[in-house]
Motif scaffolding. Structure first.
Motif, PDB file in Angstrom:
ATOM      1  N   ALA A   1       0.841  -1.199   0.000  1.00  0.00           N
ATOM      2  CA  ALA A   1       0.000   0.000   0.000  1.00  0.00           C
ATOM      3  C   ALA A   1       0.878   1.251   0.000  1.00  0.00           C
ATOM      4  O   ALA A   1       1.947   1.278   0.609  1.00  0.00           O
ATOM      5  CB  ALA A   1      -0.899  -0.005   1.238  1.00  0.00           C
TER       6      ALA A   1
ATOM      7  N   THR B   1      -1.335  -3.952  -3.211  1.00  0.00           N
ATOM      8  CA  THR B   1      -2.089  -4.480  -2.081  1.00  0.00           C
ATOM      9  C   THR B   1      -2.458  -3.371  -1.100  1.00  0.00           C
ATOM     10  O   THR B   1      -2.091  -2.208  -1.280  1.00  0.00           O
ATOM     11  CB  THR B   1      -1.269  -5.545  -1.331  1.00  0.00           C
ATOM     12  OG1 THR B   1      -0.236  -4.891  -0.568  1.00  0.00           O
ATOM     13  CG2 THR B   1      -0.628  -6.531  -2.307  1.00  0.00           C
ATOM     14  N   GLU B   2      -3.163  -3.744  -0.050  1.00  0.00           N
ATOM     15  CA  GLU B   2      -3.460  -2.819   1.044  1.00  0.00           C
ATOM     16  C   GLU B   2      -2.625  -3.167   2.268  1.00  0.00           C
ATOM     17  O   GLU B   2      -2.973  -2.831   3.399  1.00  0.00           O
ATOM     18  CB  GLU B   2      -4.951  -2.884   1.382  1.00  0.00           C
ATOM     19  CG  GLU B   2      -5.852  -2.424   0.234  1.00  0.00           C
ATOM     20  CD  GLU B   2      -7.326  -2.463   0.587  1.00  0.00           C
ATOM     21  OE1 GLU B   2      -7.644  -2.935   1.701  1.00  0.00           O
ATOM     22  OE2 GLU B   2      -8.141  -2.033  -0.241  1.00  0.00           O
TER      23      GLU B   2
ATOM     24  N   THR C   1       3.070  -8.012   2.303  1.00  0.00           N
ATOM     25  CA  THR C   1       2.953  -8.235   0.861  1.00  0.00           C
ATOM     26  C   THR C   1       3.848  -9.385   0.414  1.00  0.00           C
ATOM     27  O   THR C   1       3.488 -10.159  -0.480  1.00  0.00           O
ATOM     28  CB  THR C   1       3.287  -6.943   0.094  1.00  0.00           C
ATOM     29  OG1 THR C   1       2.408  -5.900   0.516  1.00  0.00           O
ATOM     30  CG2 THR C   1       3.134  -7.132  -1.413  1.00  0.00           C
TER      31      THR C   1
ATOM     32  N   ASP D   1       3.447   0.433   9.871  1.00  0.00           N
ATOM     33  CA  ASP D   1       3.297   0.716   8.449  1.00  0.00           C
ATOM     34  C   ASP D   1       4.615   1.060   7.768  1.00  0.00           C
ATOM     35  O   ASP D   1       4.656   1.285   6.560  1.00  0.00           O
ATOM     36  CB  ASP D   1       2.282   1.840   8.233  1.00  0.00           C
ATOM     37  CG  ASP D   1       2.656   3.133   8.954  1.00  0.00           C
ATOM     38  OD1 ASP D   1       3.796   3.229   9.474  1.00  0.00           O
ATOM     39  OD2 ASP D   1       1.819   4.049   8.999  1.00  0.00           O
TER      40      ASP D   1
END
Length: 382
Positions: free
Chosen positions: A126, A146-147, A153, A266
């Protein structure tokens, strides 16, 4: 300015990993012979930035510029092409190769698959820059954003490859998945073999410091292992650098038991190519005894390096560096040598030091390059 944290590696000097033999001079020559046989092959330049070295107070600064490699604006095609050639050797079957990437590895894989007449499926995390996604798609790959973060991922790519019968070509290892990442790492050896050959041809003084960026660590480990294999006791001091939002090697070096550490979240850093929270076990096994220092730095360190390289000192060549390229090392050197001389001294940086850095990517995110430097990048050059 940006923030840095650095530490002396408490594990330095331990017995080197048995994996070192995979990155010998003989293996480097094998990889380089393969790459020299490719139509797109040309040795990338080695820049001597004498003006910048003088301003930093070091004896020499050399930049191996991989922004011109295979027209891909990054070095990753070396590992992908070598791995695919070994995996597909002697087969006439059309194969689909799959991977997860933050950009450069996926583009290298897509290019290599196309060159070999194969297929590629590439997963991105993402928040991937549109320019990076488009660059991979232009190489003919099936691209899926992807998210998930990068490490999640990777796991998705593993699952999808197994479900669809694709061959996973990932540049990080885990238990039971070591062969392919090691082939990729061996492919990287071409660039460092070129670099040391170019230094010898130029009668350059002995390199005392080798600054290496670490994401999953495969690149840094291969470069470090080669330097030690080539130079032995005269090998340069190895400095491993990471973004502070994804500094899994820095964190690993702080553990008391020598185990690799994982950074979650993240991984929100401008240095997209280094936004990895899970170190490759192979890379940690190699770097743990070889690295002299581990450094964790903020995005502004890289941004300042991008600006310095884009606006060179008198007599120096301009070098276009992406966020994860030579900018990391140059920004770090600027912070240490100009603003924190006591830290520079502790890392052994002085007028006798000769530094080698690798520009692993050019402006792979042109929009951000313009935002940071105020300039345009055309290919790998200004």
């Amino acid at each position: 300015m940006g923030n840095i944290k650095w530490m002396i590696n408490q594990y330095a000097g331990e017995r080197p990993s048995d994996l070192m033999e995979l990155f010998s001079l003989e293996e480097a020559k094998r990889a380089r012979a393969f790459h020299e046989g490719l139509p797109a092959y040309a040795a990338t330049p080695l820049h001597s930035l004498d003006g910048l070295a003088r301003s930093l107070g070091v004896g020499g600064l050399y930049v191996k510029d991989e922004s011109e490699r295979f027209g891909l604006n990054a070095f990753k095609g070396l590992g992908a092409s070598y791995a695919l050639s070994r995996l597909h050797s002697g087969s006439e079957e059309t194969v689909t190769f799959a991977t997860a990437t933050d950009g450069n590895h996926g583009k290298g894989l897509a290019w290599a698959a196309r060159e070999l007449g194969q297929r590629a499926v590439v997963f991105l995390p993402a928040g991937s820059a549109t320019e990076r996604v488009d660059a991979i798609r232009e190489q003919g790959a099936d691209v899926r954003v992807t998210e998930l973060n990068y490490d999640e991922t990777v796991r998705l790519a593993e699952v999808e490859a197994a479900r669809n019968g694709w061959v996973l070509v990932q540049d990080t290892a885990w238990t039971g998945y070591e062969k392919v990442p090691r082939l990729i790492m061996q492919g990287y050896l071409t660039l460092i073999d070129e670099a040391f050959g170019q230094l010898e041809e130029a009668s350059a003084p002995r390199v005392t410091h080798l600054f290496l960026q670490a994401g999953v660590g495969s690149f840094a480990a291969a470069m470090a292992a080669y330097a030690v294999a080539r130079l032995g006791m005269d090998a340069p001091k190895i400095i491993v650098m990471e973004p502070d939002k994804a500094d899994c090697f820095y964190q690993s070096a702080q553990t008391g038991d020598g185990a690799a550490a994982v950074v979650g979240g993240d991984l929100d850093t401008m240095m997209a190519g280094l936004a990895c929270g899970v170190p490759s076990p192979d890379a940690w096994a190699i770097l743990r005894p070889l690295a002299a220092h581990f450094v964790s730095c903020s995005d502004e360190i890289s941004a300042e390096g991008m600006r310095i390289l884009a606006g060179p000192a008198a007599g120096d060549s301009a070098v276009v560096s992406g966020e994860s390229g030579a900018a990391v090392a140059v920004g770090l050197l600027d912070e240490l040598c100009i603003r924190s001389p006591e830290c520079a001294s502790e890392l052994g940086l002085d007028e006798n030091s000769v530094v080698l850095v690798i520009n692993t990517e050019g402006a792979t995110d042109p929009a951000n390059y313009r935002k940071v430097t105020g300039g345009e990048a055309c290919g790998g050059r200004i």
